[in-house]
Scaffold this motif. Structure first.
Motif, PDB file in Angstrom:
ATOM      1  N   GLU A  95      53.127  -4.226  -1.541  1.00  0.00           N
ATOM      2  CA  GLU A  95      52.078  -5.222  -1.355  1.00  0.00           C
ATOM      3  C   GLU A  95      51.670  -5.768  -2.710  1.00  0.00           C
ATOM      4  OE1 GLU A  95      47.625  -5.075   0.328  1.00  0.00           O
ATOM      5  OE2 GLU A  95      49.193  -5.049   1.871  1.00  0.00           O
ATOM      6  N   MET A  96      51.697  -7.090  -2.826  1.00  0.00           N
ATOM      7  CA  MET A  96      51.351  -7.771  -4.068  1.00  0.00           C
ATOM      8  C   MET A  96      50.000  -8.460  -3.890  1.00  0.00           C
ATOM      9  SD  MET A  96      53.654 -10.532  -6.211  1.00  0.00           S
ATOM     10  CE  MET A  96      53.886 -11.607  -4.778  1.00  0.00           C
ATOM     11  N   SER A  97      49.089  -8.194  -4.813  1.00  0.00           N
ATOM     12  CA  SER A  97      47.745  -8.771  -4.703  1.00  0.00           C
ATOM     13  C   SER A  97      47.727 -10.174  -5.307  1.00  0.00           C
ATOM     14  CB  SER A  97      46.718  -7.880  -5.410  1.00  0.00           C
ATOM     15  OG  SER A  97      47.038  -7.747  -6.791  1.00  0.00           O
ATOM     16  N   GLY A  98      48.440 -11.078  -4.639  1.00  0.00           N
ATOM     17  CA  GLY A  98      48.498 -12.457  -5.086  1.00  0.00           C
ATOM     18  C   GLY A  98      49.324 -12.635  -6.348  1.00  0.00           C
ATOM     19  N   PHE A  99      49.309 -13.868  -6.882  1.00  0.00           N
ATOM     20  CA  PHE A  99      50.077 -14.175  -8.088  1.00  0.00           C
ATOM     21  C   PHE A  99      49.622 -15.504  -8.659  1.00  0.00           C
ATOM     22  CE2 PHE A  99      52.382 -15.597  -4.330  1.00  0.00           C
ATOM     23  CZ  PHE A  99      52.670 -16.912  -4.604  1.00  0.00           C
ATOM     24  N   ARG A 100      49.875 -15.670  -9.950  1.00  0.00           N
ATOM     25  CA  ARG A 100      49.656 -16.960 -10.608  1.00  0.00           C
ATOM     26  C   ARG A 100      50.979 -17.718 -10.621  1.00  0.00           C
ATOM     27  NH1 ARG A 100      47.551 -13.549 -14.427  1.00  0.00           N
ATOM     28  NH2 ARG A 100      49.080 -14.246 -15.973  1.00  0.00           N
ATOM     29  N   TRP A 101      50.906 -19.043 -10.512  1.00  0.00           N
ATOM     30  CA  TRP A 101      52.142 -19.821 -10.498  1.00  0.00           C
ATOM     31  C   TRP A 101      51.951 -21.131 -11.257  1.00  0.00           C
ATOM     32  CZ3 TRP A 101      52.090 -24.682  -8.144  1.00  0.00           C
ATOM     33  CH2 TRP A 101      50.999 -24.940  -7.297  1.00  0.00           C
ATOM     34  N   THR A 102      53.054 -21.598 -11.831  1.00  0.00           N
ATOM     35  CA  THR A 102      53.082 -22.882 -12.526  1.00  0.00           C
ATOM     36  C   THR A 102      54.364 -23.607 -12.146  1.00  0.00           C
ATOM     37  OG1 THR A 102      51.839 -22.007 -14.416  1.00  0.00           O
ATOM     38  CG2 THR A 102      53.057 -24.049 -14.763  1.00  0.00           C
ATOM     39  N   LEU A 103      54.241 -24.856 -11.746  1.00  0.00           N
ATOM     40  CA  LEU A 103      55.404 -25.676 -11.399  1.00  0.00           C
ATOM     41  C   LEU A 103      55.470 -26.839 -12.367  1.00  0.00           C
ATOM     42  CD1 LEU A 103      57.754 -26.413  -9.506  1.00  0.00           C
ATOM     43  CD2 LEU A 103      56.095 -27.661  -8.098  1.00  0.00           C
ATOM     44  N   ASP A 104      56.600 -26.943 -13.067  1.00  0.00           N
ATOM     45  CA  ASP A 104      56.814 -28.010 -14.042  1.00  0.00           C
ATOM     46  C   ASP A 104      57.942 -28.897 -13.527  1.00  0.00           C
ATOM     47  OD1 ASP A 104      56.931 -29.623 -16.224  1.00  0.00           O
ATOM     48  OD2 ASP A 104      57.254 -28.040 -17.697  1.00  0.00           O
ATOM     49  N   MET A 105      57.605 -30.137 -13.155  1.00  0.00           N
ATOM     50  CA  MET A 105      58.589 -31.082 -12.642  1.00  0.00           C
ATOM     51  C   MET A 105      58.773 -32.215 -13.644  1.00  0.00           C
ATOM     52  SD  MET A 105      57.368 -31.344  -8.627  1.00  0.00           S
ATOM     53  CE  MET A 105      55.651 -31.673  -9.097  1.00  0.00           C
ATOM     54  N   PRO A 106      59.975 -32.768 -13.749  1.00  0.00           N
ATOM     55  CA  PRO A 106      60.212 -33.856 -14.705  1.00  0.00           C
ATOM     56  C   PRO A 106      59.307 -35.052 -14.441  1.00  0.00           C
ATOM     57  CG  PRO A 106      62.293 -33.000 -13.844  1.00  0.00           C
ATOM     58  CD  PRO A 106      61.206 -32.376 -13.023  1.00  0.00           C
ATOM     59  N   LEU A 167      59.833 -23.159 -12.143  1.00  0.00           N
ATOM     60  CA  LEU A 167      58.776 -22.433 -11.452  1.00  0.00           C
ATOM     61  C   LEU A 167      58.555 -21.101 -12.149  1.00  0.00           C
ATOM     62  CD1 LEU A 167      56.820 -22.068  -9.020  1.00  0.00           C
ATOM     63  CD2 LEU A 167      58.737 -20.985  -7.812  1.00  0.00           C
ATOM     64  N   ALA A 168      57.308 -20.797 -12.460  1.00  0.00           N
ATOM     65  CA  ALA A 168      56.955 -19.516 -13.076  1.00  0.00           C
ATOM     66  C   ALA A 168      55.977 -18.787 -12.162  1.00  0.00           C
ATOM     67  CB  ALA A 168      56.338 -19.730 -14.453  1.00  0.00           C
ATOM     68  N   ILE A 169      56.232 -17.504 -11.925  1.00  0.00           N
ATOM     69  CA  ILE A 169      55.377 -16.674 -11.077  1.00  0.00           C
ATOM     70  C   ILE A 169      54.993 -15.425 -11.849  1.00  0.00           C
ATOM     71  CG2 ILE A 169      55.225 -15.323  -8.939  1.00  0.00           C
ATOM     72  CD1 ILE A 169      57.306 -17.172  -7.729  1.00  0.00           C
ATOM     73  N   THR A 170      53.699 -15.161 -11.940  1.00  0.00           N
ATOM     74  CA  THR A 170      53.203 -13.935 -12.558  1.00  0.00           C
ATOM     75  C   THR A 170      52.611 -13.064 -11.463  1.00  0.00           C
ATOM     76  OG1 THR A 170      52.686 -15.103 -14.618  1.00  0.00           O
ATOM     77  CG2 THR A 170      51.673 -12.948 -14.293  1.00  0.00           C
ATOM     78  N   PRO A 171      53.301 -11.981 -11.061  1.00  0.00           N
ATOM     79  CA  PRO A 171      52.808 -11.151  -9.959  1.00  0.00           C
ATOM     80  C   PRO A 171      51.464 -10.520 -10.266  1.00  0.00           C
ATOM     81  CG  PRO A 171      55.108 -10.650 -10.489  1.00  0.00           C
ATOM     82  CD  PRO A 171      54.576 -11.502 -11.600  1.00  0.00           C
ATOM     83  N   GLY A 172      50.662 -10.322  -9.208  1.00  0.00           N
ATOM     84  CA  GLY A 172      49.442  -9.543  -9.336  1.00  0.00           C
ATOM     85  C   GLY A 172      49.778  -8.064  -9.259  1.00  0.00           C
TER      86      GLY A 172
END
Length: 204
Positions: A95-106, A167-172
């Motif tokens: 179980e992952m307590s959410g996550f931070r994400w960043t999407l970089d599109m051209p 796409l970058a994901i930092t798990p909680g």
């Protein structure tokens, strides 16, 4: 006795970390980054200004829509990023307590957010998540308007992220095997590139 207990706890943490770390690529269908599998990425529910693409907006002439919006000073593009997350076969549930994400599109500034709900990851059963993506064409300078219009047209017509997106994901915090692995401890940020054919490519 206390030394033995600390060593045992450390071994369990190390075991949990080893299950969640590593790097294994899958052909076309997905990839494992730190044993967290991003199995799919797609774009749904695109809206340009007040118009829903699903309602039949003609994206071949977005310039006229841009001209009609100049007086309002805003032409938002809103969409939903559909993402599949899973675990390799044979791994215990986590179980992952959410996550931070960043999407970089051209062509646009990075879009980021926090997924604040717990995510149950089960071997062989992907968790299907939805992330909000939004940017405003008229908030950019004139040089950015053309690539942003191109991006909006591609999101609407193809339903997928353009090549060159990241796409970058930092798990909680991760909970499994009766233990909790705090965010950032042996679970660094997962970074993925989108290739020309839509394939997910891990950054190294």
């Amino acid at each position: 006795m206390h030394v033995v207990f600390r060593r045992g706890r450390g071994l369990v943490l190390l075991l949990l970390a080893s299950l969640l770390t590593g790097c294994l690529a899958l052909p076309q269908t997905g990839l494992f980054a730190f044993r967290l599998a991003v199995t799919s990425l797609g774009i749904e529910d695109v809206r340009i200004g007040p118009y829903s693409v699903n309602a039949g907006l003609d994206t071949s002439d977005l310039s006229s829509l841009l001209a009609s919006s100049l007086g309002t000073g805003s032409l938002p593009v809103q969409a939903t990023l559909a993402m599949g997350l899973g675990l390799p076969i044979g791994m215990p549930p986590v179980e992952m307590s959410g996550f931070r994400w960043t999407l970089d599109m051209p062509g646009v500034d990075p879009v980021q957010g926090n997924y604040q709900q717990n995510v149950t990851l089960t071997s062989g059963e992907d968790a299907n998540l939805r992330l909000p993506v939004a940017f405003d064409i008229l908030a950019a300078d004139r040089q950015q308007m053309t690539p942003m219009l191109t991006l909006a047209r591609q999101l609407a017509s193809q339903g997928e992220l353009p090549a060159g997106s990241e796409l970058a994901i930092t798990p909680g915090d991760l909970r499994g095997l009766g233990m909790t692995l705090p965010s950032g401890l042996l679970t660094p940020t997962i970074r993925l590139n989108v290739g020309d054919d839509g394939q997910l490519i891990p950054q190294r």
